[in-house]
Design a protein around this motif. Structure first.
Motif, PDB file in Angstrom:
ATOM      1  N   PRO A   1     -18.961  -0.095  -6.746  1.00  0.00           N
ATOM      2  CA  PRO A   1     -20.115   0.697  -7.189  1.00  0.00           C
ATOM      3  C   PRO A   1     -19.726   2.077  -7.707  1.00  0.00           C
ATOM      4  N   ASN A   2     -20.491   2.534  -8.700  1.00  0.00           N
ATOM      5  CA  ASN A   2     -20.387   3.901  -9.211  1.00  0.00           C
ATOM      6  C   ASN A   2     -18.999   4.268  -9.733  1.00  0.00           C
ATOM      7  N   ALA A   3     -18.225   3.273 -10.173  1.00  0.00           N
ATOM      8  CA  ALA A   3     -16.917   3.550 -10.754  1.00  0.00           C
ATOM      9  C   ALA A   3     -17.085   4.043 -12.193  1.00  0.00           C
ATOM     10  N   THR A   4     -16.144   4.870 -12.669  1.00  0.00           N
ATOM     11  CA  THR A   4     -16.228   5.403 -14.030  1.00  0.00           C
ATOM     12  C   THR A   4     -16.029   4.311 -15.072  1.00  0.00           C
ATOM     13  N   LYS A   5     -15.234   3.292 -14.720  1.00  0.00           N
ATOM     14  CA  LYS A   5     -15.056   2.111 -15.558  1.00  0.00           C
ATOM     15  C   LYS A   5     -15.396   0.885 -14.708  1.00  0.00           C
ATOM     16  N   PRO A   6     -15.837  -0.213 -15.346  1.00  0.00           N
ATOM     17  CA  PRO A   6     -16.099  -1.423 -14.564  1.00  0.00           C
ATOM     18  C   PRO A   6     -14.880  -1.797 -13.724  1.00  0.00           C
ATOM     19  N   MET A   7     -15.097  -1.957 -12.434  1.00  0.00           N
ATOM     20  CA  MET A   7     -13.993  -2.245 -11.523  1.00  0.00           C
ATOM     21  C   MET A   7     -14.469  -3.222 -10.460  1.00  0.00           C
ATOM     22  N   VAL A   8     -13.586  -4.144 -10.049  1.00  0.00           N
ATOM     23  CA  VAL A   8     -13.930  -5.174  -9.078  1.00  0.00           C
ATOM     24  C   VAL A   8     -12.851  -5.237  -8.007  1.00  0.00           C
TER      25      VAL A   8
ATOM     26  N   GLN B   1      -7.404  -5.498 -16.060  1.00  0.00           N
ATOM     27  CA  GLN B   1      -6.059  -5.159 -15.616  1.00  0.00           C
ATOM     28  C   GLN B   1      -6.091  -4.696 -14.167  1.00  0.00           C
ATOM     29  N   ILE B   2      -4.949  -4.839 -13.499  1.00  0.00           N
ATOM     30  CA  ILE B   2      -4.865  -4.511 -12.078  1.00  0.00           C
ATOM     31  C   ILE B   2      -4.503  -3.036 -11.919  1.00  0.00           C
ATOM     32  N   ILE B   3      -5.307  -2.321 -11.136  1.00  0.00           N
ATOM     33  CA  ILE B   3      -5.028  -0.901 -10.905  1.00  0.00           C
ATOM     34  C   ILE B   3      -4.494  -0.659  -9.506  1.00  0.00           C
ATOM     35  N   TYR B   4      -4.710  -1.636  -8.607  1.00  0.00           N
ATOM     36  CA  TYR B   4      -4.149  -1.513  -7.241  1.00  0.00           C
ATOM     37  C   TYR B   4      -3.862  -2.897  -6.692  1.00  0.00           C
ATOM     38  N   GLU B   5      -2.793  -2.989  -5.887  1.00  0.00           N
ATOM     39  CA  GLU B   5      -2.483  -4.248  -5.211  1.00  0.00           C
ATOM     40  C   GLU B   5      -1.831  -3.932  -3.861  1.00  0.00           C
ATOM     41  N   GLY B   6      -2.274  -4.622  -2.830  1.00  0.00           N
ATOM     42  CA  GLY B   6      -1.703  -4.417  -1.506  1.00  0.00           C
ATOM     43  C   GLY B   6      -2.258  -5.438  -0.538  1.00  0.00           C
ATOM     44  N   SER B   7      -1.796  -5.366   0.705  1.00  0.00           N
ATOM     45  CA  SER B   7      -2.299  -6.273   1.727  1.00  0.00           C
ATOM     46  C   SER B   7      -3.706  -5.866   2.128  1.00  0.00           C
TER      47      SER B   7
ATOM     48  N   ASP C   1      -2.139   3.024 -14.964  1.00  0.00           N
ATOM     49  CA  ASP C   1      -2.496   3.874 -13.827  1.00  0.00           C
ATOM     50  C   ASP C   1      -2.354   3.149 -12.495  1.00  0.00           C
ATOM     51  N   PHE C   2      -1.651   2.023 -12.498  1.00  0.00           N
ATOM     52  CA  PHE C   2      -1.503   1.207 -11.291  1.00  0.00           C
ATOM     53  C   PHE C   2      -0.846   1.998 -10.164  1.00  0.00           C
ATOM     54  N   PHE C   3      -1.294   1.710  -8.927  1.00  0.00           N
ATOM     55  CA  PHE C   3      -0.662   2.301  -7.744  1.00  0.00           C
ATOM     56  C   PHE C   3      -0.644   1.262  -6.628  1.00  0.00           C
ATOM     57  N   SER C   4       0.288   1.439  -5.712  1.00  0.00           N
ATOM     58  CA  SER C   4       0.388   0.581  -4.537  1.00  0.00           C
ATOM     59  C   SER C   4       1.035   1.398  -3.436  1.00  0.00           C
ATOM     60  N   ASP C   5       1.221   0.757  -2.276  1.00  0.00           N
ATOM     61  CA  ASP C   5       1.867   1.468  -1.168  1.00  0.00           C
ATOM     62  C   ASP C   5       3.311   1.821  -1.495  1.00  0.00           C
ATOM     63  N   SER C   6       3.903   1.089  -2.431  1.00  0.00           N
ATOM     64  CA  SER C   6       5.310   1.331  -2.777  1.00  0.00           C
ATOM     65  C   SER C   6       5.483   2.205  -4.014  1.00  0.00           C
ATOM     66  N   GLY C   7       4.373   2.738  -4.554  1.00  0.00           N
ATOM     67  CA  GLY C   7       4.511   3.652  -5.674  1.00  0.00           C
ATOM     68  C   GLY C   7       3.686   3.273  -6.885  1.00  0.00           C
TER      69      GLY C   7
ATOM     70  N   ILE D   1      -9.614  -3.423 -13.148  1.00  0.00           N
ATOM     71  CA  ILE D   1     -10.419  -2.489 -13.932  1.00  0.00           C
ATOM     72  C   ILE D   1     -10.497  -2.989 -15.374  1.00  0.00           C
ATOM     73  N   TRP D   2     -11.658  -2.775 -15.978  1.00  0.00           N
ATOM     74  CA  TRP D   2     -11.849  -3.187 -17.376  1.00  0.00           C
ATOM     75  C   TRP D   2     -11.451  -2.041 -18.286  1.00  0.00           C
ATOM     76  N   GLU D   3     -10.354  -2.212 -18.994  1.00  0.00           N
ATOM     77  CA  GLU D   3      -9.905  -1.193 -19.934  1.00  0.00           C
ATOM     78  C   GLU D   3      -9.172  -1.870 -21.082  1.00  0.00           C
ATOM     79  N   ASN D   4      -9.264  -1.251 -22.242  1.00  0.00           N
ATOM     80  CA  ASN D   4      -8.656  -1.814 -23.456  1.00  0.00           C
ATOM     81  C   ASN D   4      -9.134  -3.239 -23.718  1.00  0.00           C
ATOM     82  N   GLN D   5     -10.428  -3.462 -23.420  1.00  0.00           N
ATOM     83  CA  GLN D   5     -11.077  -4.739 -23.679  1.00  0.00           C
ATOM     84  C   GLN D   5     -10.443  -5.906 -22.913  1.00  0.00           C
ATOM     85  N   ARG D   6      -9.910  -5.613 -21.724  1.00  0.00           N
ATOM     86  CA  ARG D   6      -9.355  -6.670 -20.898  1.00  0.00           C
ATOM     87  C   ARG D   6      -9.348  -6.206 -19.448  1.00  0.00           C
TER      88      ARG D   6
END
Length: 404
Positions: free
Chosen positions: A359-366, A397-403, A321-327, A390-395
């Protein structure tokens, strides 16, 4: 006397709604000496208010009146204090009417403000602990602000050797319709991790108090989730109002002018983290370190896989489900495979790292922010980057990356 007082205010501000069930007792040591009122702080004002209410709870009405008289003299625009004083005077006069009886909404506002202020002073669960959203502060983040909307409270933490240390907390007002802002004009306060910019230079109406500090709502995650709106600020109150009810703003976080003034040196630095949560869990320093340890390992593995040009291992760190400014992930993967096909020798260093649990994320997220130093035989680049893990599939993973 106490029984008649309970009967007089049954269901009202002082006894019926919030004090008696707690079986609280007044703390004599918290009374502020009369000769100290010239240099009055908001926390002193709050302690006097709570002290007066606890004296009422024990039936010591004259002591309560003496304390509240000190308070209204020192803070003449504190409406809740005047409300309490008025109720006390009517109790002495044995009148059976109450201030605000013809304005139920206003009375409820006063009750709510009294309740959250008392709850804060009877609650010691945060002592010696950290809010679970503060995992790690970057060296250049001297302070962080954490807001708990359900308790109408703002906490200030100072960074000492990359470890958050509690400094002070203040009463706040949030949106009329609560939290979880979603659309323009919904009069809700957003939940998330934001940064406060420097004070607005332009002159604003008295409604906004002595200063206003904009938050970067909507952030990248808000925009992805379709959250709309703008103009979410930390700001003060009109000159004739000391504090507003817990839910009274159009979505901004509102503090007493004295509190906002004390935060000025912190906020005026710019880029101060402001984390807004519905509720907070309080954890030990050891627990906070344990929580960040696994994410530290994942972040370092991501850096290593990128630096060694292990493209497929590198891309495996990204959520579907990753997203960034480039897609989306497909666009990101295509671009990275193209760049890394050249097998250029690269060196990547990360520094100035912060980690805030979202805070208040549906899955653990930092939210992770860091300075990235990228060097290759064709490019040298340094930038501040932000990721959401985000914590998913027991690991992790990055869901967003940007400046950042």
């Amino acid at each position: 006397m106490l029984k008649s007082f309970i009967k007089l205010f049954s269901g009202g501000l002082l006894l019926g709604c919030c004090l008696l069930p707690w079986n609280a007792t007044a703390d004599k040591t918290s009374i502020i000496p009369g000769n100290g009122l010239s240099a009055f702080s908001s926390n002193q004002a709050e302690r006097l208010l709570v002290q007066s209410l606890l004296e009422i709870n024990e039936g010591r009405l004259r002591e309560a009146l003496s304390i509240i008289d000190q308070l209204v003299k020192a803070v003449p625009n504190f409406r809740l204090a005047h409300m309490v004083r008025g109720d006390l005077l009517m109790a002495f006069a044995q009148q059976r009417t109450r201030i605000g009886q013809d304005n139920t909404a206003a009375l409820t506002d006063f009750e709510d403000e009294a309740r959250v202020r008392i709850e804060r002073h009877l609650d010691s669960q945060h002592e010696g602990k950290l809010p679970d959203v503060l995992w790690r502060m970057a060296p250049d983040q001297r302070y962080a602000i954490v807001i708990e909307t359900s308790k109408s409270r703002l906490y200030v933490y100072e960074n000492r050797n990359n470890q958050p240390h509690y400094l002070v907390d203040y009463y706040i007002t949030m949106g009329k319709n609560g939290s979880e802002k979603f659309v323009e004009g919904d009069k809700r306060t957003p939940i998330g991790v934001y940064t406060a910019s420097k004070k607005l230079d332009r002159k604003l109406p008295d409604f906004y108090g002595e200063a206003s500090y904009p938050l970067n709502y909507p952030n990248a995650l808000d925009q992805k989730q379709g959250r709309k709106g703008h103009g979410i600020w930390l700001h003060g109150t009109p000159q004739n109002v000391y504090s507003r009810p817990p839910k009274a703003s159009d979505g901004c976080v509102v503090l007493a002018n004295a509190d906002l003034r004390s935060l000025g040196p912190i906020l005026q630095q710019g880029a101060t983290p402001v984390i807004i949560s519905n509720t907070l869990q309080w954890i030990s320093v050891e627990e906070a370190r344990k929580k960040q340890k696994s994410l530290d390992a994942s972040l370092e593995q991501w850096r290593h896989d990128w630096e060694t040009q292990n493209t497929e291992q590198y891309l495996a760190h990204y959520s579907k489900d990753f997203f960034s400014d480039s897609g989306n992930l497909e666009n990101w993967s295509r671009n990275k495979r193209r760049i890394q096909a050249a097998k250029s020798k690269v060196q990547i260093n990360l520094s100035n790292l912060s980690m805030f649990r979202y805070p208040n994320a549906t899955k653990p997220m930092v939210q992770v922010t860091f300075d990235q130093d990228y060097r290759s035989n064709v490019l040298a680049n340094r930038m501040k980057k932000q990721q959401y893990w985000i914590w998913e599939n027991q690991r992790w993973q990055i869901i967003y990356e940007g400046s950042a």
